[in-house]
Design a protein around this motif. Sequence first.
Motif, PDB file in Angstrom:
ATOM      1  N   ALA A 138      22.878  48.282  27.675  1.00 39.47           N
ATOM      2  CA  ALA A 138      23.505  47.326  28.590  1.00 39.47           C
ATOM      3  C   ALA A 138      22.976  45.950  28.222  1.00 39.47           C
ATOM      4  CB  ALA A 138      23.159  47.665  30.038  1.00 39.47           C
ATOM      5  N   PHE A 139      23.856  44.960  28.212  1.00 38.57           N
ATOM      6  CA  PHE A 139      23.387  43.641  27.826  1.00 38.57           C
ATOM      7  C   PHE A 139      24.157  42.569  28.578  1.00 38.57           C
ATOM      8  CE2 PHE A 139      27.152  43.872  25.321  1.00 38.57           C
ATOM      9  CZ  PHE A 139      27.526  42.564  25.062  1.00 38.57           C
ATOM     10  N   THR A 140      23.537  41.412  28.661  1.00 35.79           N
ATOM     11  CA  THR A 140      24.185  40.238  29.248  1.00 35.79           C
ATOM     12  C   THR A 140      24.220  39.142  28.198  1.00 35.79           C
ATOM     13  OG1 THR A 140      23.386  40.773  31.461  1.00 35.79           O
ATOM     14  CG2 THR A 140      24.087  38.517  31.087  1.00 35.79           C
ATOM     15  N   ALA A 141      25.383  38.569  27.990  1.00 35.68           N
ATOM     16  CA  ALA A 141      25.534  37.486  27.012  1.00 35.68           C
ATOM     17  C   ALA A 141      25.729  36.176  27.757  1.00 35.68           C
ATOM     18  CB  ALA A 141      26.725  37.760  26.098  1.00 35.68           C
ATOM     19  N   GLU A 142      24.866  35.218  27.472  1.00 35.74           N
ATOM     20  CA  GLU A 142      24.984  33.881  28.041  1.00 35.74           C
ATOM     21  C   GLU A 142      25.307  32.923  26.899  1.00 35.74           C
ATOM     22  OE1 GLU A 142      21.420  32.984  30.126  1.00 35.74           O
ATOM     23  OE2 GLU A 142      21.577  34.709  31.488  1.00 35.74           O
ATOM     24  N   TYR A 150      23.384  30.885  22.123  1.00 32.73           N
ATOM     25  CA  TYR A 150      23.823  32.188  22.612  1.00 32.73           C
ATOM     26  C   TYR A 150      22.593  33.020  22.963  1.00 32.73           C
ATOM     27  CZ  TYR A 150      28.220  30.753  20.446  1.00 32.73           C
ATOM     28  OH  TYR A 150      29.352  30.065  20.085  1.00 32.73           O
ATOM     29  N   LYS A 151      22.568  33.553  24.184  1.00 29.52           N
ATOM     30  CA  LYS A 151      21.453  34.401  24.620  1.00 29.52           C
ATOM     31  C   LYS A 151      21.971  35.807  24.889  1.00 29.52           C
ATOM     32  CE  LYS A 151      18.764  30.727  26.885  1.00 29.52           C
ATOM     33  NZ  LYS A 151      18.134  30.285  28.156  1.00 29.52           N
ATOM     34  N   LEU A 152      21.361  36.778  24.247  1.00 33.97           N
ATOM     35  CA  LEU A 152      21.705  38.175  24.468  1.00 33.97           C
ATOM     36  C   LEU A 152      20.503  38.868  25.103  1.00 33.97           C
ATOM     37  CD1 LEU A 152      23.558  39.083  21.138  1.00 33.97           C
ATOM     38  CD2 LEU A 152      24.516  38.270  23.300  1.00 33.97           C
ATOM     39  N   ILE A 153      20.648  39.219  26.368  1.00 38.51           N
ATOM     40  CA  ILE A 153      19.574  39.912  27.088  1.00 38.51           C
ATOM     41  C   ILE A 153      19.834  41.409  26.965  1.00 38.51           C
ATOM     42  CG2 ILE A 153      18.431  40.174  29.315  1.00 38.51           C
ATOM     43  CD1 ILE A 153      19.557  37.420  30.067  1.00 38.51           C
ATOM     44  N   LEU A 154      18.928  42.099  26.293  1.00 38.93           N
ATOM     45  CA  LEU A 154      19.147  43.501  25.926  1.00 38.93           C
ATOM     46  C   LEU A 154      18.440  44.438  26.903  1.00 38.93           C
ATOM     47  CD1 LEU A 154      18.573  42.681  22.230  1.00 38.93           C
ATOM     48  CD2 LEU A 154      20.715  43.572  23.117  1.00 38.93           C
ATOM     49  N   ARG A 155      19.196  45.468  27.332  1.00 41.39           N
ATOM     50  CA  ARG A 155      18.654  46.443  28.284  1.00 41.39           C
ATOM     51  C   ARG A 155      19.109  47.844  27.906  1.00 41.39           C
ATOM     52  NH1 ARG A 155      20.788  42.455  31.538  1.00 41.39           N
ATOM     53  NH2 ARG A 155      22.532  43.800  32.090  1.00 41.39           N
ATOM     54  N   GLY A 168      28.433  45.601  19.075  1.00 37.71           N
ATOM     55  CA  GLY A 168      28.352  44.426  18.224  1.00 37.71           C
ATOM     56  C   GLY A 168      28.721  43.167  18.983  1.00 37.71           C
ATOM     57  N   TYR A 169      28.116  42.065  18.594  1.00 40.89           N
ATOM     58  CA  TYR A 169      28.411  40.765  19.206  1.00 40.89           C
ATOM     59  C   TYR A 169      28.735  39.786  18.090  1.00 40.89           C
ATOM     60  CZ  TYR A 169      28.105  36.781  22.386  1.00 40.89           C
ATOM     61  OH  TYR A 169      28.389  35.679  23.142  1.00 40.89           O
ATOM     62  N   ALA A 170      29.910  39.137  18.190  1.00 38.04           N
ATOM     63  CA  ALA A 170      30.404  38.293  17.089  1.00 38.04           C
ATOM     64  C   ALA A 170      30.422  36.825  17.491  1.00 38.04           C
ATOM     65  CB  ALA A 170      31.796  38.743  16.668  1.00 38.04           C
ATOM     66  N   ILE A 171      30.027  35.979  16.527  1.00 41.52           N
ATOM     67  CA  ILE A 171      30.072  34.521  16.708  1.00 41.52           C
ATOM     68  C   ILE A 171      30.754  33.928  15.471  1.00 41.52           C
ATOM     69  CG2 ILE A 171      28.729  32.417  17.025  1.00 41.52           C
ATOM     70  CD1 ILE A 171      26.469  34.202  18.118  1.00 41.52           C
ATOM     71  N   SER A 185      24.511  27.478  15.053  1.00 44.66           N
ATOM     72  CA  SER A 185      24.476  28.248  16.300  1.00 44.66           C
ATOM     73  C   SER A 185      23.169  29.017  16.347  1.00 44.66           C
ATOM     74  CB  SER A 185      25.664  29.222  16.383  1.00 44.66           C
ATOM     75  OG  SER A 185      26.879  28.515  16.538  1.00 44.66           O
ATOM     76  N   THR A 186      22.504  28.938  17.470  1.00 44.78           N
ATOM     77  CA  THR A 186      21.234  29.641  17.664  1.00 44.78           C
ATOM     78  C   THR A 186      21.472  30.859  18.549  1.00 44.78           C
ATOM     79  OG1 THR A 186      19.989  27.583  17.486  1.00 44.78           O
ATOM     80  CG2 THR A 186      18.889  29.445  18.530  1.00 44.78           C
ATOM     81  N   ILE A 187      21.013  32.000  18.085  1.00 41.75           N
ATOM     82  CA  ILE A 187      21.177  33.248  18.837  1.00 41.75           C
ATOM     83  C   ILE A 187      19.795  33.744  19.242  1.00 41.75           C
ATOM     84  CG2 ILE A 187      22.133  35.572  18.841  1.00 41.75           C
ATOM     85  CD1 ILE A 187      23.173  33.403  16.011  1.00 41.75           C
ATOM     86  N   GLN A 188      19.590  33.935  20.526  1.00 43.05           N
ATOM     87  CA  GLN A 188      18.329  34.473  21.039  1.00 43.05           C
ATOM     88  C   GLN A 188      18.531  35.917  21.477  1.00 43.05           C
ATOM     89  OE1 GLN A 188      17.088  31.799  24.169  1.00 43.05           O
ATOM     90  NE2 GLN A 188      16.031  30.451  22.742  1.00 43.05           N
ATOM     91  N   LEU A 189      17.753  36.805  20.884  1.00 43.05           N
ATOM     92  CA  LEU A 189      17.763  38.216  21.271  1.00 43.05           C
ATOM     93  C   LEU A 189      16.562  38.419  22.201  1.00 43.05           C
ATOM     94  CD1 LEU A 189      18.476  39.818  17.779  1.00 43.05           C
ATOM     95  CD2 LEU A 189      20.097  38.895  19.458  1.00 43.05           C
ATOM     96  N   ILE A 190      16.841  38.634  23.462  1.00 46.49           N
ATOM     97  CA  ILE A 190      15.775  38.695  24.473  1.00 46.49           C
ATOM     98  C   ILE A 190      15.479  40.146  24.808  1.00 46.49           C
ATOM     99  CG2 ILE A 190      15.091  37.962  26.792  1.00 46.49           C
ATOM    100  CD1 ILE A 190      17.059  35.642  26.506  1.00 46.49           C
ATOM    101  N   PHE A 191      14.294  40.597  24.359  1.00 48.57           N
ATOM    102  CA  PHE A 191      13.820  41.947  24.651  1.00 48.57           C
ATOM    103  C   PHE A 191      12.782  41.894  25.772  1.00 48.57           C
ATOM    104  CE2 PHE A 191      15.067  41.850  20.194  1.00 48.57           C
ATOM    105  CZ  PHE A 191      15.880  42.970  20.089  1.00 48.57           C
ATOM    106  N   LYS A 192      12.327  43.064  26.154  1.00 51.55           N
ATOM    107  CA  LYS A 192      11.310  43.133  27.197  1.00 51.55           C
ATOM    108  C   LYS A 192       9.996  42.536  26.719  1.00 51.55           C
ATOM    109  CE  LYS A 192       9.600  47.193  27.991  1.00 51.55           C
ATOM    110  NZ  LYS A 192       9.482  48.599  28.473  1.00 51.55           N
TER     111      LYS A 192
END
Length: 214
Positions: A138-142, A150-155, A168-171, A185-192
């Motif tokens: 499950a993830f939230t894309a901001e 781009y922020k991808l909060i991964l769960r 997959g997430y495309a930019i 473009s900056t992509i942040q992969l946010i893990f726990k």
Amino acid sequence: MSNIRCEMIRDLLPLYADHVISDVTRDEIDKHLQGCSECRRIYDAQIKNLTLPLLKDDIKKEEDGIRTIQHKLRKEKRNIVLIMTALFTAIILTFYFLGVRGFAASSDDIQYDCIIAESDTGATLTINFRDVNNKSIAFTAEADAENGLYKLILREAPLFKDGRDHFGYAITMDNKQIEDPSADSTIQLIFKDKTETLSWKKIYNDPDSIHYFP
């Protein structure tokens, strides 16, 4: 009747009223009350002033006791409703977080790789994710496309194992943006446990800079 006999009768009236005398004595008092109006008046006054107030007090005590029981029952019913509501809320929240929203995923649990696909108008960066535990991701894309962030909060959603253990997430950037050195473009992969920051241009210019699935 003599005054002494009347005095003796009057002393026995409380016992007479409470029915705690012998049948012989009761018969004597009955006969006396039939013939002595003064003793009858005193007896009637005792019954009115003593027995009835006691009866009223007993009724009041019983009513107070009933009200106390009713209050306790209402309180217990209210407590049961509150407990059931709390349990239902806890179940819903558990289902939501475990099954729908999920909990923050560790970077050890989520693998990812990047693929660049070029076209006549530009290029698309697709970041593919895979859960090594085969749990649903499950993830939230901001996305703030205007500022290229781009922020991808991964769960993980451990309640379900429905095969959606990858996504997959495309930019996309057009040719003008690609040719502009200041555009990125900056992509942040946010893990726990950490946040990884990726650069779209760096991956485009050097695909080997990012790791891939084993």
